[in-house]
Enzyme design. Structure first.
Site, PDB file in Angstrom:
ATOM      1  N   GLY A  36       0.842  -1.208   0.000  1.00  0.00           N
ATOM      2  CA  GLY A  36       0.000   0.000   0.000  1.00  0.00           C
ATOM      3  C   GLY A  36       0.872   1.250   0.000  1.00  0.00           C
ATOM      4  CG  HIS A  37       3.255   2.215   3.434  1.00  0.00           C
ATOM      5  ND1 HIS A  37       3.263   1.089   4.214  1.00  0.00           N
ATOM      6  CD2 HIS A  37       2.658   3.172   4.170  1.00  0.00           C
ATOM      7  CE1 HIS A  37       2.727   1.355   5.385  1.00  0.00           C
ATOM      8  NE2 HIS A  37       2.324   2.606   5.388  1.00  0.00           N
ATOM      9  CG  ASP A 150      -5.529   5.155   7.425  1.00  0.00           C
ATOM     10  OD1 ASP A 150      -6.014   4.532   8.374  1.00  0.00           O
ATOM     11  OD2 ASP A 150      -4.441   4.860   6.897  1.00  0.00           O
ATOM     12  CD  GLN A 153      -4.053   9.436   8.446  1.00  0.00           C
ATOM     13  OE1 GLN A 153      -3.748   9.250   9.606  1.00  0.00           O
ATOM     14  NE2 GLN A 153      -3.394   8.870   7.444  1.00  0.00           N
TER      15      GLN A 153
HETATM   16  O1  PAF Z   1      -1.311   7.101   8.077  1.00  0.00           O
HETATM   17  C1  PAF Z   1      -0.259   7.100   8.769  1.00  0.00           C
HETATM   18  O2  PAF Z   1       0.609   6.235   8.624  1.00  0.00           O
HETATM   19  C2  PAF Z   1      -0.063   8.155   9.832  1.00  0.00           C
HETATM   20  O3  PAF Z   1      -1.262   8.481  10.442  1.00  0.00           O
HETATM   21  C3  PAF Z   1       0.651   9.412   9.305  1.00  0.00           C
HETATM   22  C4  PAF Z   1      -0.177  10.131   8.254  1.00  0.00           C
HETATM   23  C5  PAF Z   1       2.002   9.023   8.708  1.00  0.00           C
HETATM   24  C6  PAF Z   1       0.899  10.389  10.455  1.00  0.00           C
HETATM   25  O4  PAF Z   1       1.676   9.819  11.459  1.00  0.00           O
END
Ligand code: PAF
Length: 281
Positions: A36-37, A150, A153
């Site tokens: 994902g990253h 997320d 987020q």
């Molecule tokens: O999604 C994440 O991994 C974290 O919430 C982030 C955006 C890196 C902030 O620490």
């Protein structure tokens, strides 16, 4: 690929690149990188000249001390995963570097940080806003990439950049899943084999709920998702809400205007997993 630990140094580098006409993309992470990253990194590489990835486990966003303690930390492994993608810079600061003194700032994002994750993880989005605003000050990139897993987020961070007038474009990216549908998460590493075998029920139920929703009300769909998941003894739904994609307010009827997203949090033993699905009825 250079690993930078100092805020002053990474800021200088980013500004210098931009002065020379380069577009900078930024992928903030807490490490324990997965596909994902890596897909966020690929998007940044495609859109920008320079890509910076930050790796920092941010203590202020953990409302549960055990979760913070057990969060996987594997910097060397993360560096090895990023090297073949030709990431330009990794920013991996210490806690003292990011928080030379305690961050006392509060934020108000209206409904966005109060519901769902906000209601079940008090202080979580305050911590996210604290660290992401600090990271954006250290890495004043042109674009920043966040995963749609997320979902809340992303909504909070979009509201934050608007509120603080930060000129970084937020780019949400699609959820990446395992072959069996489980959304990729660094927390998946902590599932035991029985939990891992049962966790895909979360997404398969979300997918089936779109069919169920064709002939049922929102409330009945909500209840159906919770009871289907809770029938599995390994899983316990914390919440499942169908919300408006912009306001994150719960939607009462399918006839309401606007795009709808079903957001879920499920406890799998000690591990808490989140996922979401769009309802385009
Ligand atoms: O999604 C994440 O991994 C974290 O919430 C982030 C955006 C890196 C902030 O620490």
């Amino acid at each position: 690929m250079q690993v930078i630990k100092s805020v002053a140094e990474i800021r200088e580098i980013v500004k210098e690149k931009q002065k020379n006409g380069k577009m900078v993309g930024f992928v903030p992470t807490m490490g324990a990188l997965h596909k994902g990253h890596l897909s966020l990194v690929s998007s940044s590489k495609k859109d920008n000249d320079i890509t910076v990835v930050s790796i920092f486990v941010n203590p202020t966003q953990f409302n549960d001390k055990e979760d913070l303690k057990n969060y996987p930390r594997m910097l060397d492994n993360d560096i090895q995963l990023l090297a073949p993608l030709n990431v330009d810079f990794i920013f991996a600061p210490t806690e003292e570097e990011m928080y030379p003194e305690p961050d006392e700032r509060d934020f108000d994002f209206g409904n966005l940080d109060k519901v769902m994750e906000g209601a079940h993880r008090p202080g979580h989005f305050r911590g996210v806003a604290q660290i992401v605003s600090k990271l954006f000050a250290a890495i004043p990139a042109n674009r920043a990439y966040f995963g749609d897993k997320d979902f809340q987020q992303v909504a909070v961070i979009k509201a934050m950049v608007k509120q603080l007038d930060i000129p970084i474009k937020i780019i949400p990216c699609p959820i990446v899943r395992e072959e069996d549908g489980l959304a990729l998460s660094s927390r998946n590493l902590r599932l035991n084999s029985t939990q891992r075998a049962n966790a895909p029920l979360i997404y398969s139920t979300l997918k089936m709920s779109r069919e169920f929703a064709q002939n049922n009300t929102i409330e009945d769909t909500r209840k159906w998702v919770c009871s289907t998941i809770d029938a599995n003894s390994e899983l316990k739904t914390e919440y499942f809400e169908i919300v408006d994609e912009n306001t994150l307010c719960p939607v009462k009827s399918w006839e309401e205007q606007g795009n709808k997203v079903g957001c879920i949090a499920v406890q799998v033993g000690e591990i808490r997993l989140i996922d979401n699905i769009r309802f385009n009825l």
